[in-house]
Design an enzyme around this catalytic site. Sequence first.
Site, mmCIF file in Angstrom:
data_model
loop_
_atom_site.group_PDB
_atom_site.id
_atom_site.type_symbol
_atom_site.label_atom_id
_atom_site.label_comp_id
_atom_site.label_asym_id
_atom_site.label_seq_id
_atom_site.Cartn_x
_atom_site.Cartn_y
_atom_site.Cartn_z
ATOM 1 N N ASP A 267 -2.431 12.496 -3.598
ATOM 2 C CA ASP A 267 -2.537 13.934 -3.864
ATOM 3 C C ASP A 267 -2.782 14.137 -5.359
ATOM 4 O O ASP A 267 -1.996 13.683 -6.185
ATOM 5 C CB ASP A 267 -1.237 14.629 -3.442
ATOM 6 C CG ASP A 267 -1.373 16.145 -3.411
ATOM 7 O OD1 ASP A 267 -2.104 16.695 -4.257
ATOM 8 O OD2 ASP A 267 -0.735 16.776 -2.547
ATOM 9 N N ASP B 148 9.985 7.159 0.816
ATOM 10 C CA ASP B 148 9.391 7.257 -0.508
ATOM 11 C C ASP B 148 8.982 5.866 -0.989
ATOM 12 O O ASP B 148 9.825 4.972 -1.130
ATOM 13 C CB ASP B 148 10.403 7.887 -1.465
ATOM 14 C CG ASP B 148 9.841 8.154 -2.851
ATOM 15 O OD1 ASP B 148 8.835 7.531 -3.232
ATOM 16 O OD2 ASP B 148 10.422 8.997 -3.559
ATOM 17 N N LYS C 161 -3.487 21.607 -9.928
ATOM 18 C CA LYS C 161 -3.051 22.697 -10.811
ATOM 19 C C LYS C 161 -2.218 22.133 -11.957
ATOM 20 O O LYS C 161 -1.373 21.265 -11.754
ATOM 21 C CB LYS C 161 -2.235 23.720 -10.021
ATOM 22 C CG LYS C 161 -3.044 24.469 -8.966
ATOM 23 C CD LYS C 161 -2.199 25.502 -8.250
ATOM 24 C CE LYS C 161 -3.024 26.256 -7.212
ATOM 25 N NZ LYS C 161 -2.221 27.266 -6.471
ATOM 26 N N GLU D 152 4.418 5.115 4.210
ATOM 27 C CA GLU D 152 3.891 6.451 4.460
ATOM 28 C C GLU D 152 5.043 7.349 4.903
ATOM 29 O O GLU D 152 5.852 6.953 5.749
ATOM 30 C CB GLU D 152 2.811 6.409 5.546
ATOM 31 C CG GLU D 152 2.264 7.752 5.975
ATOM 32 C CD GLU D 152 1.675 8.548 4.817
ATOM 33 O OE1 GLU D 152 2.130 9.701 4.615
ATOM 34 O OE2 GLU D 152 0.792 8.028 4.116
ATOM 35 N N GLU E 144 0.835 -1.201 0.000
ATOM 36 C CA GLU E 144 0.000 0.000 0.000
ATOM 37 C C GLU E 144 0.869 1.249 0.000
ATOM 38 O O GLU E 144 1.724 1.434 0.872
ATOM 39 C CB GLU E 144 -0.929 0.035 1.203
ATOM 40 C CG GLU E 144 -1.880 1.229 1.178
ATOM 41 C CD GLU E 144 -2.882 1.247 2.310
ATOM 42 O OE1 GLU E 144 -3.823 2.069 2.233
ATOM 43 O OE2 GLU E 144 -2.727 0.465 3.257
ATOM 44 N N THR F 83 -13.545 5.430 4.070
ATOM 45 C CA THR F 83 -13.003 6.306 5.094
ATOM 46 C C THR F 83 -14.035 7.350 5.532
ATOM 47 O O THR F 83 -15.023 7.602 4.837
ATOM 48 C CB THR F 83 -11.756 7.040 4.571
ATOM 49 O OG1 THR F 83 -12.154 7.919 3.499
ATOM 50 C CG2 THR F 83 -10.719 6.048 4.040
ATOM 51 N N LYS F 84 -13.782 7.965 6.693
ATOM 52 C CA LYS F 84 -14.640 9.058 7.151
ATOM 53 C C LYS F 84 -14.644 10.197 6.133
ATOM 54 O O LYS F 84 -15.682 10.807 5.870
ATOM 55 C CB LYS F 84 -14.149 9.561 8.515
ATOM 56 C CG LYS F 84 -14.323 8.581 9.654
ATOM 57 C CD LYS F 84 -13.828 9.178 10.961
ATOM 58 C CE LYS F 84 -13.989 8.188 12.107
ATOM 59 N NZ LYS F 84 -13.467 8.755 13.386
ATOM 60 N N GLU G 169 -14.271 9.917 2.942
ATOM 61 C CA GLU G 169 -15.077 9.511 1.795
ATOM 62 C C GLU G 169 -16.566 9.606 2.111
ATOM 63 O O GLU G 169 -17.364 10.058 1.272
ATOM 64 C CB GLU G 169 -14.714 8.085 1.393
ATOM 65 C CG GLU G 169 -15.391 7.614 0.126
ATOM 66 C CD GLU G 169 -14.948 6.232 -0.290
ATOM 67 O OE1 GLU G 169 -15.560 5.674 -1.213
ATOM 68 O OE2 GLU G 169 -13.988 5.706 0.312
ATOM 69 N N ASP H 293 -10.940 10.805 -5.483
ATOM 70 C CA ASP H 293 -12.195 11.557 -5.451
ATOM 71 C C ASP H 293 -12.098 12.801 -6.330
ATOM 72 O O ASP H 293 -12.935 13.690 -6.222
ATOM 73 C CB ASP H 293 -12.571 11.934 -4.016
ATOM 74 C CG ASP H 293 -11.512 12.762 -3.324
ATOM 75 O OD1 ASP H 293 -10.344 12.760 -3.787
ATOM 76 O OD2 ASP H 293 -11.831 13.420 -2.315
#
Length: 234
Positions: free
Chosen positions: A139, A116, A143, A89, A64, A212-213, A215, A175
């Site tokens: 992320d 990484d 832009k 993470e 993950e 998730t909360k 989501e 999302d």
Amino acid sequence: MTDTPESQPRAMRTIKSFVMRAGRMTEGQERGLERGWPLYGLELADGLQDFDRLFGRQASRTFEIGFGMGHSTLEMAAAAPEQDFIGVEVHKPGVGALLNGMLTAELSNIRVYSCDALEVLRDCVADASLDRVLLFFPDPWHKSRHHKRRIVQPAFAELVRRKLKVGGVLHMATDWAQYAEHMLEVMRAAPGFHNLSADGTFIPRPEERPVTKFERRGERLGHGVWDLKFARSE
């Protein structure tokens, strides 16, 4: 194309898909790092890992990328004790939270990196060894001038392909509609994959991906979520 370390593009070291954020640690997160890291933490510098030895068994293995605060990772690992999970993470509070959750729930089928994820995939994971790679809500760098920082790029797809077993699956979720289209475009062009969607686009949310909360809040506000699954075909 020959799958050798020399053939792997090196440019992924130069453009990061994440921003390092400072964050205060809670008591629980500090506990996780202090007590959990010696048990379950792994270092990039240790290089190629023998995960059968580390987990003490042969099992289906999931990698993950960017587990955030670790809530989904904990839920998936608890629901599938017969499977092994490797989570990466960069943000220490999230790493501490996951480790603390592991200690609390007495879970031992997760190993954790704090660096990484692309470097971990390249240097620490054997080729054709993973059953799944997960990338949930990265992320979007919405832009236009930042699109080059998006983790989902052709080089990323090729690196993941190398590490998945034939038949192994890359599962992504976002999302952001434009990022979903970007993911789809990149993966459609990536050699050695086939789309598991019936219509060649997106799939319904799989039951194995926890909601998730964040989501749930987005759904109440009318925000969409797009899931993609691509399997290694060669």
